[in-house]
Design an enzyme around this catalytic site. Structure first.
Site, mmCIF file in Angstrom:
data_model
loop_
_atom_site.group_PDB
_atom_site.id
_atom_site.type_symbol
_atom_site.label_atom_id
_atom_site.label_comp_id
_atom_site.label_asym_id
_atom_site.label_seq_id
_atom_site.Cartn_x
_atom_site.Cartn_y
_atom_site.Cartn_z
ATOM 1 N N ARG A 281 5.515 4.306 6.992
ATOM 2 C CA ARG A 281 6.771 3.612 7.290
ATOM 3 C C ARG A 281 7.713 4.469 8.118
ATOM 4 O O ARG A 281 8.791 4.019 8.517
ATOM 5 C CB ARG A 281 7.486 3.212 5.987
ATOM 6 N N TYR B 70 9.440 3.311 11.410
ATOM 7 C CA TYR B 70 10.610 2.432 11.296
ATOM 8 C C TYR B 70 11.814 3.207 10.754
ATOM 9 O O TYR B 70 12.900 3.170 11.339
ATOM 10 C CB TYR B 70 10.269 1.267 10.369
ATOM 11 N N LYS C 21 15.199 4.089 12.936
ATOM 12 C CA LYS C 21 16.534 3.588 12.580
ATOM 13 C C LYS C 21 17.489 4.728 12.270
ATOM 14 O O LYS C 21 18.685 4.656 12.587
ATOM 15 C CB LYS C 21 16.426 2.634 11.390
ATOM 16 N N ASN D 190 17.058 -6.505 2.452
ATOM 17 C CA ASN D 190 16.138 -7.649 2.590
ATOM 18 C C ASN D 190 16.892 -8.961 2.783
ATOM 19 O O ASN D 190 17.745 -9.320 1.964
ATOM 20 C CB ASN D 190 15.254 -7.776 1.344
ATOM 21 N N ARG E 5 5.894 -10.286 5.298
ATOM 22 C CA ARG E 5 6.950 -10.030 4.326
ATOM 23 C C ARG E 5 6.810 -10.971 3.140
ATOM 24 O O ARG E 5 6.233 -12.037 3.226
ATOM 25 C CB ARG E 5 8.323 -10.165 4.979
ATOM 26 N N VAL E 6 7.409 -10.545 2.036
ATOM 27 C CA VAL E 6 7.121 -11.232 0.787
ATOM 28 C C VAL E 6 7.602 -12.692 0.802
ATOM 29 O O VAL E 6 6.919 -13.568 0.241
ATOM 30 C CB VAL E 6 7.685 -10.429 -0.416
ATOM 31 N N VAL E 7 8.729 -12.991 1.444
ATOM 32 C CA VAL E 7 9.225 -14.380 1.398
ATOM 33 C C VAL E 7 8.271 -15.329 2.146
ATOM 34 O O VAL E 7 7.746 -16.274 1.543
ATOM 35 C CB VAL E 7 10.676 -14.493 1.899
ATOM 36 N N GLN F 232 8.145 -3.463 -8.879
ATOM 37 C CA GLN F 232 9.111 -2.980 -7.880
ATOM 38 C C GLN F 232 10.163 -4.070 -7.641
ATOM 39 O O GLN F 232 9.876 -5.257 -7.803
ATOM 40 C CB GLN F 232 8.399 -2.595 -6.562
ATOM 41 N N ARG G 154 15.269 -1.403 -4.953
ATOM 42 C CA ARG G 154 16.240 -1.490 -3.857
ATOM 43 C C ARG G 154 17.335 -2.488 -4.229
ATOM 44 O O ARG G 154 17.056 -3.644 -4.555
ATOM 45 C CB ARG G 154 15.531 -1.933 -2.582
HETATM 46 N N1 UDP Z 1 4.971 -7.780 -1.375
HETATM 47 C C1 UDP Z 1 4.054 -8.398 -2.217
HETATM 48 N N2 UDP Z 1 3.184 -9.300 -1.671
HETATM 49 C C2 UDP Z 1 3.204 -9.636 -0.330
HETATM 50 C C3 UDP Z 1 4.164 -9.010 0.513
HETATM 51 C C4 UDP Z 1 5.028 -8.082 -0.039
HETATM 52 O O1 UDP Z 1 4.010 -8.134 -3.421
HETATM 53 O O2 UDP Z 1 2.371 -10.476 0.089
HETATM 54 C C5 UDP Z 1 5.917 -6.799 -1.948
HETATM 55 C C6 UDP Z 1 5.960 -5.466 -1.202
HETATM 56 O O3 UDP Z 1 4.991 -4.568 -1.704
HETATM 57 C C7 UDP Z 1 7.382 -5.004 -1.489
HETATM 58 C C8 UDP Z 1 8.184 -6.299 -1.596
HETATM 59 O O4 UDP Z 1 7.220 -7.335 -1.832
HETATM 60 O O5 UDP Z 1 7.449 -4.301 -2.710
HETATM 61 C C9 UDP Z 1 8.984 -6.626 -0.337
HETATM 62 O O6 UDP Z 1 8.116 -6.492 0.767
HETATM 63 P P1 UDP Z 1 8.517 -6.909 2.226
HETATM 64 O O7 UDP Z 1 7.315 -6.637 3.082
HETATM 65 O O8 UDP Z 1 9.067 -8.277 2.248
HETATM 66 O O9 UDP Z 1 9.714 -5.955 2.664
HETATM 67 P P2 UDP Z 1 10.138 -4.440 2.337
HETATM 68 O O10 UDP Z 1 11.293 -4.596 1.427
HETATM 69 O O11 UDP Z 1 9.003 -3.696 1.675
HETATM 70 O O12 UDP Z 1 10.489 -3.878 3.657
#
Ligand code: UDP
Length: 323
Positions: A152, A155, A159, A184, A196-198, A219, A285
């Site tokens: 990471r 990035y 920044k 986020n 991303r998770v959403v 997390q 976070r």
């Molecule tokens: N995450 C997950 N499943 C997914 C994508 C992300 O469990 O399919 C988790 C990821 O490991 C992190 C959190 O969701 O802990 C947020 O991930 P994201 O990639 O959205 O953004 P980040 O906050 O890590 O930059």
């Protein structure tokens, strides 16, 4: 249009880099609604033409396809908002060098424009500046816990450099600058496949497949709806605050709980499948937004359910239109 800040944008020209991105395109919408003339830049490395298609033909909107790592002069501007960068872990892992270039050369080129035209400069930094934080919630005075050589780092250090060069232009060239640290954020126009998770969870739920839970899901993250975030950025643009300001929603949730929320709101029951936790994935976070409350009079208004329902509708429409 906001009541108190509205008139400030009439007759003003604002340069927005990264204008075809998720946040950049919403920023353009807000500026146009406030009466600004917008000059928009993007090279579409991770942004999408679809996000600004509704603005084509608007006489107050001018789009220039451009990679900001190369210098450009678009003529006089009153404000520069620097929003260009790959921003999802999947995107910046795919484009690590481009990510470092845009945070460094790109930010410098945007600062040069601000210096040349005596424009106010706002750069969009990130909660990733705090790395895997050992202070919780994260307050702006915390210097962070970043791995400078991990996956990471492209990035995070990009920044952090962009913050440093912004302060250098402020101190040595007298440029009026502000720095937002964005946590986020989610909403319509996120990319469906950016990892991303959403978008990942919503897409999986809508497809009827299990949600990919990374690690044990303990997390945490704190999710802010896009309209709130843009309002915070707009207020910061008009402020005189030079040092970083956290913008995000302090409502913290574990990723496992978040999977349950998505399952409930999409009215699906596909369960989860556990995958390995990515390297250096921050454990927790949450923004401390005391400063944003005090300096900008800002705090998020949209609750998670309301924001997620609007986002789910967007992805449903998108999948319907491409079916
Ligand atoms: N995450 C997950 N499943 C997914 C994508 C992300 O469990 O399919 C988790 C990821 O490991 C992190 C959190 O969701 O802990 C947020 O991930 P994201 O990639 O959205 O953004 P980040 O906050 O890590 O930059």
């Amino acid at each position: 249009m906001s009541d108190t800040l509205a008139s400030k944008m009439y007759g003003k020209t604002v340069l927005v880099s990264g204008a075809a991105g998720f946040l950049g395109s919403h920023m353009c919408d807000r500026l146009l609604a406030e009466g600004a003339q917008v000059v928009a830049l993007d090279n579409f490395i991770t942004g999408h033409r679809r996000n600004i298609a509704h603005l084509q033909g608007n006489p107050s909107f001018r789009f220039v396809e451009h990679d900001i790592t190369k210098p450009i002069d678009v003529g006089p501007v009153d404000y520069v908002i620097n929003m260009a960068s790959p921003a999802s872990p999947k995107d910046y892992l795919e484009f690590p060098i481009e990510t470092l270039d845009v945070g460094s050369f790109g930010t410098r080129n945007m600062l040069e424009i601000a210096a040349r035209y005596n424009a106010k400069f706002l750069t969009t930094s990130t909660s990733e500046c705090y790395g895997d934080p050992q202070v919780h919630p994260q307050v702006e005075s915390y210097w962070g816990n970043v791995n400078p050589v991990g996956p990471r780092s492209c990035y995070d250090e990009s920044k952090r450099f962009s913050e440093a060069i912004t302060m250098a232009y402020h101190r040595s060239r007298g440029v009026r600058t502000s720095i937002a640290r964005i946590f986020n954020t989610f909403g319509p126009r996120m990319k469906l496949n950016d990892g991303r998770v959403v978008p990942a969870f919503v897409d999986q739920a809508l497809q009827g497949i299990p949600l990919t839970l990374f690690g044990d899901g303990s997390q945490t993250r704190s999710f802010c709806y896009v309209s709130d975030l843009i309002d915070g950025l707009y207020r910061l643009l008009l402020s005189t605050e030079v040092y970083p300001v956290n913008l995000g929603n302090p409502n913290e949730i574990t990723i496992r709980e978040f999977a349950e929320v998505i399952t409930k709101l999409t009215e699906t029951a596909t369960g989860v499948v556990c995958k390995p936790l990515p390297e250096d994935d921050p454990r927790q976070r949450q923004p401390d937004i005391t400063k944003a409350r005090q300096v900008l009079g800002w705090e998020p208004k949209v609750d998670l359910t309301t924001g997620l329902l609007a986002t789910i509708r967007y992805f449903q429409d998108l999948e319907g239109s491409s079916a």
